[in-house]
Design a protein around this motif. Sequence first.
Motif, PDB file in Angstrom:
ATOM      1  N   ALA A 251       0.825  -1.205   0.000  1.00  0.00           N
ATOM      2  CA  ALA A 251       0.000   0.000   0.000  1.00  0.00           C
ATOM      3  C   ALA A 251       0.862   1.259   0.000  1.00  0.00           C
ATOM      4  N   VAL A 252       1.910   1.258   0.815  1.00  0.00           N
ATOM      5  CA  VAL A 252       2.763   2.446   0.918  1.00  0.00           C
ATOM      6  C   VAL A 252       3.511   2.685  -0.385  1.00  0.00           C
ATOM      7  N   ILE A 253       4.129   1.639  -0.936  1.00  0.00           N
ATOM      8  CA  ILE A 253       4.874   1.800  -2.191  1.00  0.00           C
ATOM      9  C   ILE A 253       3.921   2.158  -3.325  1.00  0.00           C
ATOM     10  N   GLY A 254       2.750   1.551  -3.324  1.00  0.00           N
ATOM     11  CA  GLY A 254       1.780   1.814  -4.378  1.00  0.00           C
ATOM     12  C   GLY A 254       1.260   3.231  -4.394  1.00  0.00           C
ATOM     13  N   SER A 255       1.465   3.955  -3.294  1.00  0.00           N
ATOM     14  CA  SER A 255       0.981   5.333  -3.247  1.00  0.00           C
ATOM     15  C   SER A 255       1.722   6.245  -4.217  1.00  0.00           C
ATOM     16  N   ILE A 256       2.823   5.764  -4.813  1.00  0.00           N
ATOM     17  CA  ILE A 256       3.541   6.552  -5.812  1.00  0.00           C
ATOM     18  C   ILE A 256       2.682   6.783  -7.056  1.00  0.00           C
ATOM     19  N   GLU A 257       1.604   6.020  -7.180  1.00  0.00           N
ATOM     20  CA  GLU A 257       0.741   6.151  -8.353  1.00  0.00           C
ATOM     21  C   GLU A 257       0.164   7.557  -8.497  1.00  0.00           C
ATOM     22  N   LEU A 258      -0.284   8.154  -7.400  1.00  0.00           N
ATOM     23  CA  LEU A 258      -0.901   9.480  -7.482  1.00  0.00           C
ATOM     24  C   LEU A 258       0.108  10.566  -7.855  1.00  0.00           C
ATOM     25  N   PRO A 259       1.283  10.650  -7.200  1.00  0.00           N
ATOM     26  CA  PRO A 259       2.276  11.627  -7.666  1.00  0.00           C
ATOM     27  C   PRO A 259       2.687  11.414  -9.121  1.00  0.00           C
ATOM     28  N   THR A 260       2.671  10.172  -9.573  1.00  0.00           N
ATOM     29  CA  THR A 260       2.994   9.908 -10.975  1.00  0.00           C
ATOM     30  C   THR A 260       1.954  10.534 -11.893  1.00  0.00           C
ATOM     31  N   MET A 261       0.682  10.456 -11.517  1.00  0.00           N
ATOM     32  CA  MET A 261      -0.368  11.115 -12.294  1.00  0.00           C
ATOM     33  C   MET A 261      -0.138  12.624 -12.346  1.00  0.00           C
ATOM     34  N   PHE A 262       0.247  13.192 -11.206  1.00  0.00           N
ATOM     35  CA  PHE A 262       0.543  14.623 -11.182  1.00  0.00           C
ATOM     36  C   PHE A 262       1.673  14.956 -12.157  1.00  0.00           C
ATOM     37  N   ALA A 263       2.712  14.110 -12.165  1.00  0.00           N
ATOM     38  CA  ALA A 263       3.850  14.342 -13.052  1.00  0.00           C
ATOM     39  C   ALA A 263       3.439  14.243 -14.512  1.00  0.00           C
ATOM     40  N   VAL A 264       2.555  13.314 -14.833  1.00  0.00           N
ATOM     41  CA  VAL A 264       2.065  13.180 -16.207  1.00  0.00           C
ATOM     42  C   VAL A 264       1.345  14.448 -16.638  1.00  0.00           C
ATOM     43  N   GLY A 265       0.469  14.952 -15.779  1.00  0.00           N
ATOM     44  CA  GLY A 265      -0.246  16.177 -16.114  1.00  0.00           C
ATOM     45  C   GLY A 265       0.694  17.351 -16.317  1.00  0.00           C
ATOM     46  N   LEU A 266       1.722  17.437 -15.471  1.00  0.00           N
ATOM     47  CA  LEU A 266       2.666  18.556 -15.533  1.00  0.00           C
ATOM     48  C   LEU A 266       3.590  18.449 -16.741  1.00  0.00           C
ATOM     49  N   ILE A 267       4.197  17.276 -16.949  1.00  0.00           N
ATOM     50  CA  ILE A 267       5.227  17.113 -17.978  1.00  0.00           C
ATOM     51  C   ILE A 267       4.626  16.883 -19.359  1.00  0.00           C
ATOM     52  N   ALA A 268       3.647  15.977 -19.434  1.00  0.00           N
ATOM     53  CA  ALA A 268       3.106  15.607 -20.742  1.00  0.00           C
ATOM     54  C   ALA A 268       2.105  16.619 -21.283  1.00  0.00           C
ATOM     55  N   PHE A 269       1.334  17.252 -20.387  1.00  0.00           N
ATOM     56  CA  PHE A 269       0.256  18.122 -20.850  1.00  0.00           C
ATOM     57  C   PHE A 269       0.415  19.578 -20.400  1.00  0.00           C
ATOM     58  N   GLY A 270       1.496  19.873 -19.698  1.00  0.00           N
ATOM     59  CA  GLY A 270       1.756  21.247 -19.304  1.00  0.00           C
ATOM     60  C   GLY A 270       0.741  21.825 -18.339  1.00  0.00           C
ATOM     61  N   GLU A 271       0.117  20.992 -17.529  1.00  0.00           N
ATOM     62  CA  GLU A 271      -0.899  21.462 -16.593  1.00  0.00           C
ATOM     63  C   GLU A 271      -0.249  22.032 -15.329  1.00  0.00           C
ATOM     64  N   ARG A 272      -0.806  23.116 -14.848  1.00  0.00           N
ATOM     65  CA  ARG A 272      -0.313  23.720 -13.608  1.00  0.00           C
ATOM     66  C   ARG A 272      -0.905  22.978 -12.415  1.00  0.00           C
ATOM     67  N   ILE A 273      -0.063  22.655 -11.467  1.00  0.00           N
ATOM     68  CA  ILE A 273      -0.520  21.980 -10.256  1.00  0.00           C
ATOM     69  C   ILE A 273      -0.776  23.041  -9.194  1.00  0.00           C
ATOM     70  N   SER A 274      -2.008  23.151  -8.767  1.00  0.00           N
ATOM     71  CA  SER A 274      -2.385  24.191  -7.806  1.00  0.00           C
ATOM     72  C   SER A 274      -2.012  23.778  -6.386  1.00  0.00           C
ATOM     73  N   PRO A 275      -1.915  24.747  -5.484  1.00  0.00           N
ATOM     74  CA  PRO A 275      -1.659  24.417  -4.071  1.00  0.00           C
ATOM     75  C   PRO A 275      -2.715  23.482  -3.488  1.00  0.00           C
TER      76      PRO A 275
END
Length: 302
Positions: A251-275
């Motif tokens: 469960a703990v290691i698998g939690s990397i899935e959500l930050p990875t989604m954030f990285a995809v939005g930021l890097i692949a699609f140029g989306e701004r990550i809000s506070p």
Amino acid sequence: MTQASHNPPLAGPSILIASLGILFASLCFGVLPYFARGLADQGMPPHVIAFHRFTLAAVVLSPLLIRHRHRARAILWGLGAGAAMGVGWIGYVAALRSAPVALVGVLYMTYPVFTLLIAWIVFRVKPTLHAIGAAGLIIVAAFVASGPATVGPHILTALLLSLAAPLGFGLGITVLVYRLTGLPPLARIAAVSLGSVLGLLPLIVTAPPSMIVPQESQGWVLLLGIALGTALIPQLVYSICAPIAGAAQTAVIGSIELPTMFAVGLIAFGERISPGQITACLLILLAILISSRDSLHNTPPK
């Protein structure tokens, strides 16, 4: 994800290898929005994208169900849960077309809340204090990231529809834990994947042929990526490694899935990550750490 075992983790180097396997699988699950949005941008409808994602795993693994046909009742439960997951996943893909990946990812990670509610209402399993606390943090995270004051009305509608995905996934988890224990891990993946395909099939047969298959070579690459790289391969790796690593560590290691989604939005699609999205991500990671104290971390294939 697939399943994590209730058994104690094995000692030795195998735990390290299994942990790396969980990390690899979770990263693969996390990059799923890249392929899903890429196919959607090429004009492929959400239900067709969902169908293709589950089809390869269903075709490869379904022969295992013949060997376990004497477990027909469990297989039927798996098929039903898979159908609910497949149809629910349409909302997830549809939301990716108009909403930021980070927002959709945060709402998808609300599935533990639905899991607890379904387990409590349907299977009469009283949630633990750790689980209730974690669910509360997840609800707060979802509101912080996607409340009416944060997003526009058109995006809010898409995000609400995307909740069908974590609802279906939560149902899949409870069915796996309370109805599929008689099946080995790969047979469980087979039953749920096949159920997803069968649940989406009525929508597929009514779709124009031009929308069922990609019209460009890049589309075929994306299709292979979503079916092989975010489904079949990570599901197999997860199903092998999770019982070795143990429920809490998985469960703990698998939690990397959500930050990875954030990285995809930021890097692949140029989306701004809000506070607010960052705060929601941290709250969900904290919820995962809290809930990892419990043993209910069996999950069906994503």
